[in-house]
Design a protein around this motif. Sequence first.
Motif, PDB file in Angstrom:
ATOM      1  N   PRO A 143       0.807  -1.229   0.000  1.00 48.99           N
ATOM      2  CA  PRO A 143       0.000   0.000   0.000  1.00 48.99           C
ATOM      3  C   PRO A 143       0.837   1.275   0.000  1.00 48.99           C
ATOM      4  O   PRO A 143       0.450   2.277  -0.610  1.00 48.99           O
ATOM      5  N   SER A 162       0.851   4.267  -2.705  1.00 48.38           N
ATOM      6  CA  SER A 162       0.674   5.683  -2.357  1.00 48.38           C
ATOM      7  C   SER A 162       1.724   6.543  -3.050  1.00 48.38           C
ATOM      8  O   SER A 162       1.421   7.633  -3.548  1.00 48.38           O
ATOM      9  N   SER A 202      -4.330   2.483   0.751  1.00 52.52           N
ATOM     10  CA  SER A 202      -3.242   3.291   0.185  1.00 52.52           C
ATOM     11  C   SER A 202      -3.673   4.736  -0.027  1.00 52.52           C
ATOM     12  O   SER A 202      -2.830   5.613  -0.245  1.00 52.52           O
ATOM     13  N   SER A 208       0.369   8.699   4.127  1.00 53.99           N
ATOM     14  CA  SER A 208       1.269   8.117   3.129  1.00 53.99           C
ATOM     15  C   SER A 208       1.550   9.098   1.997  1.00 53.99           C
ATOM     16  O   SER A 208       2.676   9.169   1.492  1.00 53.99           O
TER      17      SER A 208
END
Length: 558
Positions: free
Chosen positions: A459, A463, A509, A514
Amino acid sequence: MVYLPLHRSHLDYLLITWCNWHFGLKLPHIASGDNLNLSGLGWLLRATGAFFIRRRVDPDDERGKDQLYRAILHSYIEQVLSKDMPIEFFLEGTRSRFGKALTPKNGLISNVVEAVQHGFIKDCYLVPVSYTYDAVVEGIFLHELMGIPKVRESVLGVFRGIFSGFSKSKQCGVVRMHYGRPIRLTEYLATITASLSSNHRTRPVRMTKLSTSFSYRELVPWHRTHSETVDDRTMIRAIGFHVVYEAQMMCSISPVAVVSCLLLAKWRGKVSRSTFERDCEWLCEKIIAEGGDVVGYQSKKTKGSALVKYAFEKLESCVEVTDEYVSPKESHSSFITLAYNKNSVICRFSIKSVIALTIVSRPSGTKLSIDQIVEDALSLCDWLQFEFMFCRPCDSLRELVHNVLGQKEWSDPIHGFLRSEIEDDGFLDAGGALNSGTLRVRDAKSRETLQFFANLVRPFVQSLYLISSFVVSEKCPTEPTSDNNIIRQLCQQSLAGDIDLPFAPLLESINSDSFKNALRVLKDKGLLQRSTPNSTARSGNSRLAELISNLERVLEVK
């Protein structure tokens, strides 16, 4: 005594104070952000040991006000320590929004280091502290993780939070505190100095960013090719990273985190309950094998059914459970909640997960060289440097990657994940070093296990891809704008399906934490401007285009 806890909840302040009181220890003075210096509440916090500090300072400081403020704060901390009073502050600077350790801030710890270096106090102990929560009382920061600005604290908000906490239909679960071994600051500084001067140079080497070192965040105190002096800022930075790394590694894992990890990294759809319970036991044993422990789990004794039952009581809002099957609820909030819990597990498998992702990103049956695996893993660690602490500042990340590949789990000639195309007895030589040559994933079962580890970090790579592709797309605003606006628009458009992507992104994500770290690393590497990242992204940025292409390969984009 300087307590340096990780920051997960507002309860963190109270827990250390309560424990010290319970065991007859001196109560610490606690550094608290001035956002909590609220009318009618600030005096109460001061009475219980808090002192308020500014969360932000003026970078220009034309009138010198911030210099005066820093001097006063420095003197205050020196006076507290000189009276043999303990002090407590959070190296991360703020609560973790996504359940994992944050990179440390250098401000307050620098005051402590300078007080010792200048002889104002003889010495002090640094004590890493961490917490394991089944669930934080404040809940998950869903709004902030969607890029919505944080609501400033208020007295009304504090009381509303207290009453909402007491009105919860179920308890938040267990909290476990972890006190690390106290580190004498003078011994730590002496160890670094001795190691740096052991090369018999007239001047010690400098801890600095080196383009090919691949130590953690390229911070290599033992590197012997430079002959410049060690600067205090880098020394302080290394101490901060060391303490935070130790704190995250001594943290126990909650059963809630174990269940969340399996739901996201292995079983994102419906799975039979009996299979899921067996996998819980398997993951707990893996965590123990990596030097960790799971709250309430005894190796080979505790049944997975007991862990699953306990965890599902805390996750009922985001998991569908029957007597026959288990599956996560298909909503962004459910996956973000599960990801928050899962992220506390990743530190145990961070290097292993990165290696696994570099392997499974290639088609099944592909021949791989050891050198290729190592270099790809190091490169991926470099791009994820603001997401995870892969090792201590004094460790060589390259050596650690080699060590992981040399473990029996990977290199066993019969049961290891990888098998050599040349040697029948594995890919280690007689001395235990890695042989050069080509490797393959042993079988489908090995690939399934590697896929699980790879999914722990996938994830975050997604991102990075999302933010990189967004800033060069037509969807991104053309006029200069702030990071927060870019992140907010990307979150909204990604969830609405308005962005054309070559793959279906994992819901977890899509989060501001992130995205913020992805923008930070792109700026750190010079791919985007620091002030207005979108203003130069489209102007023929070949390095950014190359990164996007490489990320597509890692994410198995066909």
